[in-house]
Design a protein around this motif. Sequence first.
Motif, PDB file in Angstrom:
ATOM      1  N   GLN A 190       0.602  -1.166  -0.071  1.00 52.59           N
ATOM      2  CA  GLN A 190      -0.105   0.052  -0.192  1.00 52.59           C
ATOM      3  C   GLN A 190       1.008   1.303   0.235  1.00 52.59           C
ATOM      4  O   GLN A 190       0.346   2.228  -1.301  1.00 52.59           O
ATOM      5  CB  GLN A 190      -1.170   0.410   1.547  1.00 52.59           C
ATOM      6  CG  GLN A 190      -2.212  -1.721   1.380  1.00 52.59           C
ATOM      7  CD  GLN A 190      -2.626  -1.265   2.400  1.00 52.59           C
ATOM      8  OE1 GLN A 190      -2.618  -0.085   3.303  1.00 52.59           O
ATOM      9  NE2 GLN A 190      -3.156  -2.630   2.792  1.00 52.59           N
ATOM     10  N   ALA A 191       1.871   1.123   0.958  1.00 53.33           N
ATOM     11  CA  ALA A 191       2.738   2.822   0.812  1.00 53.33           C
ATOM     12  C   ALA A 191       3.362   3.045  -0.484  1.00 53.33           C
ATOM     13  O   ALA A 191       3.726   3.826  -0.648  1.00 53.33           O
ATOM     14  CB  ALA A 191       3.720   2.209   2.009  1.00 53.33           C
ATOM     15  N   PHE A 207       4.157  -2.027  -8.323  1.00 52.41           N
ATOM     16  CA  PHE A 207       4.230  -2.839  -7.620  1.00 52.41           C
ATOM     17  C   PHE A 207       3.581  -4.279  -7.342  1.00 52.41           C
ATOM     18  O   PHE A 207       2.016  -3.945  -7.360  1.00 52.41           O
ATOM     19  CB  PHE A 207       4.231  -2.465  -6.207  1.00 52.41           C
ATOM     20  CG  PHE A 207       6.214  -1.358  -6.447  1.00 52.41           C
ATOM     21  CD1 PHE A 207       7.275  -2.017  -5.993  1.00 52.41           C
ATOM     22  CD2 PHE A 207       5.587  -0.214  -6.105  1.00 52.41           C
ATOM     23  CE1 PHE A 207       8.265  -0.562  -6.270  1.00 52.41           C
ATOM     24  CE2 PHE A 207       6.902   0.360  -6.490  1.00 52.41           C
ATOM     25  CZ  PHE A 207       7.690   0.194  -6.531  1.00 52.41           C
ATOM     26  N   ARG A 208       3.825  -5.660  -7.779  1.00 56.48           N
ATOM     27  CA  ARG A 208       2.646  -6.433  -7.006  1.00 56.48           C
ATOM     28  C   ARG A 208       3.358  -6.958  -5.460  1.00 56.48           C
ATOM     29  O   ARG A 208       4.296  -7.802  -5.451  1.00 56.48           O
ATOM     30  CB  ARG A 208       2.897  -7.451  -8.404  1.00 56.48           C
ATOM     31  CG  ARG A 208       2.098  -8.818  -8.155  1.00 56.48           C
ATOM     32  CD  ARG A 208       2.226  -9.644  -9.677  1.00 56.48           C
ATOM     33  NE  ARG A 208       3.520  -9.947  -9.682  1.00 56.48           N
ATOM     34  CZ  ARG A 208       3.789 -11.507  -8.687  1.00 56.48           C
ATOM     35  NH1 ARG A 208       2.992 -11.901  -7.895  1.00 56.48           N
ATOM     36  NH2 ARG A 208       5.251 -11.894  -8.581  1.00 56.48           N
ATOM     37  N   GLU A 209       1.850  -7.441  -4.885  1.00 54.62           N
ATOM     38  CA  GLU A 209       2.294  -8.201  -3.566  1.00 54.62           C
ATOM     39  C   GLU A 209       2.791  -9.578  -3.926  1.00 54.62           C
ATOM     40  O   GLU A 209       2.293 -10.150  -5.161  1.00 54.62           O
ATOM     41  CB  GLU A 209       1.296  -7.370  -2.480  1.00 54.62           C
ATOM     42  CG  GLU A 209       1.925  -8.579  -1.703  1.00 54.62           C
ATOM     43  CD  GLU A 209       0.591  -7.774  -0.305  1.00 54.62           C
ATOM     44  OE1 GLU A 209       0.939  -8.123   0.844  1.00 54.62           O
ATOM     45  OE2 GLU A 209      -0.583  -7.844  -0.801  1.00 54.62           O
ATOM     46  N   THR A 210       3.765 -10.122  -3.089  1.00 53.27           N
ATOM     47  CA  THR A 210       4.719 -11.271  -3.483  1.00 53.27           C
ATOM     48  C   THR A 210       4.440 -12.197  -2.022  1.00 53.27           C
ATOM     49  O   THR A 210       4.916 -11.488  -1.063  1.00 53.27           O
ATOM     50  CB  THR A 210       5.622 -11.540  -4.934  1.00 53.27           C
ATOM     51  OG1 THR A 210       5.476 -12.556  -4.910  1.00 53.27           O
ATOM     52  CG2 THR A 210       6.677 -11.078  -3.996  1.00 53.27           C
ATOM     53  N   TRP A 211       4.542 -13.473  -2.485  1.00 57.09           N
ATOM     54  CA  TRP A 211       4.855 -14.218  -1.177  1.00 57.09           C
ATOM     55  C   TRP A 211       6.043 -14.984  -1.970  1.00 57.09           C
ATOM     56  O   TRP A 211       5.860 -16.134  -3.080  1.00 57.09           O
ATOM     57  CB  TRP A 211       4.114 -15.096  -0.428  1.00 57.09           C
ATOM     58  CG  TRP A 211       2.808 -14.474   0.549  1.00 57.09           C
ATOM     59  CD1 TRP A 211       3.025 -14.155   1.460  1.00 57.09           C
ATOM     60  CD2 TRP A 211       2.272 -13.585  -0.380  1.00 57.09           C
ATOM     61  NE1 TRP A 211       1.623 -13.208   1.790  1.00 57.09           N
ATOM     62  CE2 TRP A 211       1.087 -12.993   1.284  1.00 57.09           C
ATOM     63  CE3 TRP A 211       1.309 -13.130  -1.421  1.00 57.09           C
ATOM     64  CZ2 TRP A 211       0.303 -12.003   0.825  1.00 57.09           C
ATOM     65  CZ3 TRP A 211       0.060 -12.240  -1.748  1.00 57.09           C
ATOM     66  CH2 TRP A 211      -0.088 -12.007  -0.580  1.00 57.09           C
ATOM     67  N   PHE A 212       6.930 -15.368  -1.072  1.00 57.07           N
ATOM     68  CA  PHE A 212       8.133 -16.516  -1.965  1.00 57.07           C
ATOM     69  C   PHE A 212       9.393 -17.511  -0.504  1.00 57.07           C
ATOM     70  O   PHE A 212       8.713 -16.748   0.984  1.00 57.07           O
ATOM     71  CB  PHE A 212       9.463 -16.300  -2.657  1.00 57.07           C
ATOM     72  CG  PHE A 212      10.149 -14.401  -1.868  1.00 57.07           C
ATOM     73  CD1 PHE A 212      11.158 -14.736  -1.467  1.00 57.07           C
ATOM     74  CD2 PHE A 212       9.035 -13.364  -1.696  1.00 57.07           C
ATOM     75  CE1 PHE A 212      11.802 -13.527  -0.378  1.00 57.07           C
ATOM     76  CE2 PHE A 212      10.312 -12.063  -0.930  1.00 57.07           C
ATOM     77  CZ  PHE A 212      11.257 -12.294  -1.111  1.00 57.07           C
TER      78      PHE A 212
END
Length: 406
Positions: free
Chosen positions: A281-282, A293-298
């Motif tokens: 968000q920021a 920007f794309r949110e991601t988990w890794f």
Amino acid sequence: MTADDGRATMPERTSLGVEALCADPGLIPAGNYGLVTNFTGVMADMTRNIEALRHAGVRVSALFGPEHGLRGSVQAGETESSAVDELTGLPLYETYMKTPDELDQLVVDAGVDGLLFDMQDIGVRFYTYVWTMYDCLLSAARTGVRLVVLDRPNPLTGIAVAGPGVEKDCESFVGRIDLPLRHGLTVGELARYANGHVLPERLGTAADLQVVPMADWRRSDDVERAGTPWVAPSPNMPTSDTAHAFCGTGLFEGTNVSEGRGTTRPFETIGAPYVDGSLIQALRALELPGVLFRETWFVPTFHKHAGESCRGVQLHVTDRREFDPVRTGVLMLSTLARLHPDHFNFLVPGERVDAPEWGYAIDRLWGSDRLRRTVEGGGDVEPLLAPVTSTHATYPEGVLLYTDDR
């Protein structure tokens, strides 16, 4: 660009310095040469420069390898141990992290009349191949041999300069001299700058330097427009997109945040186990030009937070001309530190970025302690971010070899 029949055509391909030398070995004095190169030293057809030069009649009698080794089989901070190139039988000398005396001794032991330098840089000050070249330039001056740089494109273009230089007490193998973070030079131009404006002060003399320039490279050409093949110059630099991001996100190497090593998109993927949804968000609220920007988990397979689930963001560069990687990287870093003050930290002295015995890694990457001290103090990083300028406005006359004309 279109042909007479209306079909789209590609711009004329840049011809590399090594191609010019293969076409005319008389460009350099006769003698035995040590070739400073690695797996990026390829011709347009992807064959090795080593064989091409020898086939053309250039007397290559020894090889010198940089960080990651001649073959590029090892990670950052490592080099290979082979003493012979198995394909040619030529002796192989590893230069990585050698002291000046040790490097000079390698040159003497090789019995060469000169050194040829041919490998692909990426245009970012803390990428180490240019410092291998610089160390060889110093060694050439001390030992009295010639250094010939076979020029290759700057894949970030040669028109933009951004980021700070290096203060004297922050010099290291990720920044030997006072040079902007995004320096905007080819390796040949950087050699000319160092030889004409640094070596006389530090050594009292310049080296016997020759640059074999490219043909048909424009300062506004990135690697795709140059038409030269992209060979991943190190294990964590798989694409030219990575190189553009690395110019800013490489700063995360000095923090406890994963810069994406151990993923398929290093330096485009940033995160840590403690990151939450406030980061995406920021960053989106900053509305930075040329990037989404794309949110991601890794889960990194090695390096920081190996085997741990990390949350973060992936950068998607949408417009390279508008994208300012240095500004983007600094604002990402300061935003993450502000959002997670109890978890974010800079790597302490002894946690290496190519000089483990010296100070904070981030200070070596940035070139001073100003970024670290500003972020640690909760200050505004904006005063650290000077506007992007041009190579023509930054470097002395006689350094630049190329214009924007074909």
